[in-house]
Design a protein around this motif. Structure first.
Motif, PDB file in Angstrom:
ATOM      1  N   TYR B  32       0.836  -1.177   0.000  1.00  0.00           N
ATOM      2  CA  TYR B  32       0.000   0.000   0.000  1.00  0.00           C
ATOM      3  C   TYR B  32       0.886   1.247   0.000  1.00  0.00           C
ATOM      4  O   TYR B  32       2.051   1.191   0.377  1.00  0.00           O
ATOM      5  CB  TYR B  32      -0.896   0.034   1.246  1.00  0.00           C
ATOM      6  CG  TYR B  32      -2.060  -0.911   1.181  1.00  0.00           C
ATOM      7  CD1 TYR B  32      -1.881  -2.287   1.250  1.00  0.00           C
ATOM      8  CD2 TYR B  32      -3.358  -0.425   1.053  1.00  0.00           C
ATOM      9  CE1 TYR B  32      -2.961  -3.152   1.198  1.00  0.00           C
ATOM     10  CE2 TYR B  32      -4.444  -1.278   1.008  1.00  0.00           C
ATOM     11  CZ  TYR B  32      -4.229  -2.645   1.079  1.00  0.00           C
ATOM     12  OH  TYR B  32      -5.306  -3.495   1.025  1.00  0.00           O
ATOM     13  N   TYR B  51      -4.427   2.117  -2.322  1.00  0.00           N
ATOM     14  CA  TYR B  51      -3.895   0.961  -3.044  1.00  0.00           C
ATOM     15  C   TYR B  51      -3.868   1.236  -4.551  1.00  0.00           C
ATOM     16  O   TYR B  51      -2.876   0.982  -5.213  1.00  0.00           O
ATOM     17  CB  TYR B  51      -4.732  -0.284  -2.755  1.00  0.00           C
ATOM     18  CG  TYR B  51      -4.174  -1.528  -3.364  1.00  0.00           C
ATOM     19  CD1 TYR B  51      -4.677  -2.034  -4.557  1.00  0.00           C
ATOM     20  CD2 TYR B  51      -3.113  -2.197  -2.755  1.00  0.00           C
ATOM     21  CE1 TYR B  51      -4.139  -3.172  -5.127  1.00  0.00           C
ATOM     22  CE2 TYR B  51      -2.566  -3.334  -3.324  1.00  0.00           C
ATOM     23  CZ  TYR B  51      -3.094  -3.821  -4.512  1.00  0.00           C
ATOM     24  OH  TYR B  51      -2.548  -4.952  -5.073  1.00  0.00           O
ATOM     25  N   LYS B  52      -4.977   1.741  -5.060  1.00  0.00           N
ATOM     26  CA  LYS B  52      -5.003   2.111  -6.473  1.00  0.00           C
ATOM     27  C   LYS B  52      -6.062   3.183  -6.692  1.00  0.00           C
ATOM     28  O   LYS B  52      -6.851   3.484  -5.792  1.00  0.00           O
ATOM     29  CB  LYS B  52      -5.279   0.907  -7.350  1.00  0.00           C
ATOM     30  CG  LYS B  52      -6.599   0.217  -7.078  1.00  0.00           C
ATOM     31  CD  LYS B  52      -6.776  -0.998  -7.989  1.00  0.00           C
ATOM     32  CE  LYS B  52      -8.084  -1.717  -7.673  1.00  0.00           C
ATOM     33  NZ  LYS B  52      -8.264  -2.917  -8.549  1.00  0.00           N
ATOM     34  N   ILE B  64      -3.236   7.398  -7.651  1.00  0.00           N
ATOM     35  CA  ILE B  64      -2.358   6.271  -7.954  1.00  0.00           C
ATOM     36  C   ILE B  64      -2.724   5.758  -9.336  1.00  0.00           C
ATOM     37  O   ILE B  64      -3.849   5.298  -9.541  1.00  0.00           O
ATOM     38  CB  ILE B  64      -2.515   5.152  -6.904  1.00  0.00           C
ATOM     39  CG1 ILE B  64      -2.281   5.707  -5.488  1.00  0.00           C
ATOM     40  CG2 ILE B  64      -1.536   4.017  -7.185  1.00  0.00           C
ATOM     41  CD1 ILE B  64      -2.702   4.759  -4.398  1.00  0.00           C
ATOM     42  N   ASP B  67      -0.496   1.456 -13.070  1.00  0.00           N
ATOM     43  CA  ASP B  67       0.708   0.642 -12.874  1.00  0.00           C
ATOM     44  C   ASP B  67       1.267   0.757 -11.461  1.00  0.00           C
ATOM     45  O   ASP B  67       2.176   0.008 -11.090  1.00  0.00           O
ATOM     46  CB  ASP B  67       1.784   0.993 -13.911  1.00  0.00           C
ATOM     47  CG  ASP B  67       2.329   2.399 -13.747  1.00  0.00           C
ATOM     48  OD1 ASP B  67       3.121   2.827 -14.600  1.00  0.00           O
ATOM     49  OD2 ASP B  67       1.964   3.090 -12.769  1.00  0.00           O
ATOM     50  N   ARG B  68       0.767   1.663 -10.679  1.00  0.00           N
ATOM     51  CA  ARG B  68       1.115   1.862  -9.269  1.00  0.00           C
ATOM     52  C   ARG B  68       2.596   2.154  -9.041  1.00  0.00           C
ATOM     53  O   ARG B  68       3.086   2.059  -7.917  1.00  0.00           O
ATOM     54  CB  ARG B  68       0.697   0.654  -8.418  1.00  0.00           C
ATOM     55  CG  ARG B  68      -0.756   0.286  -8.562  1.00  0.00           C
ATOM     56  CD  ARG B  68      -1.348  -0.510  -7.435  1.00  0.00           C
ATOM     57  NE  ARG B  68      -0.467  -1.512  -6.881  1.00  0.00           N
ATOM     58  CZ  ARG B  68      -0.202  -1.615  -5.578  1.00  0.00           C
ATOM     59  NH1 ARG B  68      -0.720  -0.758  -4.729  1.00  0.00           N
ATOM     60  NH2 ARG B  68       0.574  -2.579  -5.127  1.00  0.00           N
ATOM     61  N   LYS B  69       3.312   2.549 -10.050  1.00  0.00           N
ATOM     62  CA  LYS B  69       4.741   2.818  -9.888  1.00  0.00           C
ATOM     63  C   LYS B  69       5.008   4.221  -9.361  1.00  0.00           C
ATOM     64  O   LYS B  69       6.163   4.595  -9.084  1.00  0.00           O
ATOM     65  CB  LYS B  69       5.477   2.604 -11.211  1.00  0.00           C
ATOM     66  CG  LYS B  69       5.488   1.140 -11.664  1.00  0.00           C
ATOM     67  CD  LYS B  69       6.290   0.986 -12.927  1.00  0.00           C
ATOM     68  CE  LYS B  69       6.255  -0.459 -13.425  1.00  0.00           C
ATOM     69  NZ  LYS B  69       6.870  -1.398 -12.471  1.00  0.00           N
ATOM     70  N   SER B  71       2.852   7.731  -7.187  1.00  0.00           N
ATOM     71  CA  SER B  71       1.629   8.237  -6.565  1.00  0.00           C
ATOM     72  C   SER B  71       1.802   9.733  -6.337  1.00  0.00           C
ATOM     73  O   SER B  71       2.940  10.229  -6.278  1.00  0.00           O
ATOM     74  CB  SER B  71       1.326   7.528  -5.244  1.00  0.00           C
ATOM     75  OG  SER B  71       2.388   7.703  -4.319  1.00  0.00           O
TER      76      SER B  71
END
Lengths: 117, 110
Positions: B32, B51-52, B64, B67-69, B71
């Protein structure tokens, strides 16, 4: 604010002397943590506790020991203080390790400024 | 644990929206993204976690991408009292490991 107190708030001690810092909580949270904060390093975890008498090492545990005999108290001991242990020490608590909920938050105490001369 | 990278410092003016971006290229599936705020002589304080997609609370928003790379923490209409250090952390659910970097020092100017 979460009920966390730290004592003492300030301490000056000499190299080689033992020092114990106390963290006291009134929230009945399971998890307790000790961090140190130094310029250029952010906060680094020293030790943490996941219950009474249950503790584990963090990333900078050398020279430190901890004890937790009651849910509300977490003690950090410097067996023989060194100048490199001059720092600000923060205690934190959390109710859960599971993310996604408010119980996951870590609540921090006001800090103890320790100077080792 | 995924390493995070964020700007060392930022300046803004009162009333502006501030966006602080954090990169975490090696984020794992069960990680997270969590942000903390720290004022001088105080312990850090939780701001927001996600989280996303997007999360919003009364203090901030967290964006976010898929790809969550990375934030982005968004602070709407900052005031002088928002001057603080902001830490981006990648935290793994079920573990105690919080890795605080050196944070972003935000200075809000009048």
């Amino acid at each position: 604010d979460a009920g966390i107190t730290q004592s003492p708030r300030h301490k000056v001690t000499e190299t080689g002397t033992p020092v114990t810092l106390r963290c006291h909580q009134t929230e009945n949270h399971r998890y307790m943590y000790w961090y140190r904060q130094d310029p250029g390093h952010g906060l680094r975890l020293i030790h943490y506790s996941y219950g009474v008498k249950d503790t584990d090492k963090g990333e900078v545990s050398d020279g430190y020991s901890v004890s937790r005999s009651k849910t509300e108290d977490f003690l950090l001991t410097l067996e023989s203080a060194t100048s490199s242990q001059t720092s600000v020490y923060f205690c934190a608590i959390s109710e859960s390790l599971l993310a996604g909920g408010s119980s996951y938050e870590q609540y921090f105490g006001p800090g103890t400024r320790l100077t080792v001369t | 644990l995924a390493k995070t990278t964020q700007p060392i410092s930022m300046d803004s003016y009162e009333g502006q929206e501030v966006n602080i971006t954090c990169s975490h290229n090696n984020i794992a599936t069960n990680d997270y993204i969590t942000w903390y705020q720290q004022f001088p002589s105080q312990g850090p304080r939780f701001i927001i976690q996600g989280y996303k997609t997007k999360v919003t609370n009364e203090v901030a928003s967290l964006f976010i991408p898929a790809d969550r790379k990375s934030s982005t923490l968004s602070l709407p209409r900052v005031s002088l009292s928002d001057t603080a250090v902001y830490y981006c952390l990648v935290t793994t659910s079920g573990t105690y490991k919080y890795i605080f970097g050196t944070g972003t020092r935000l200075k809000v100017l009048a």
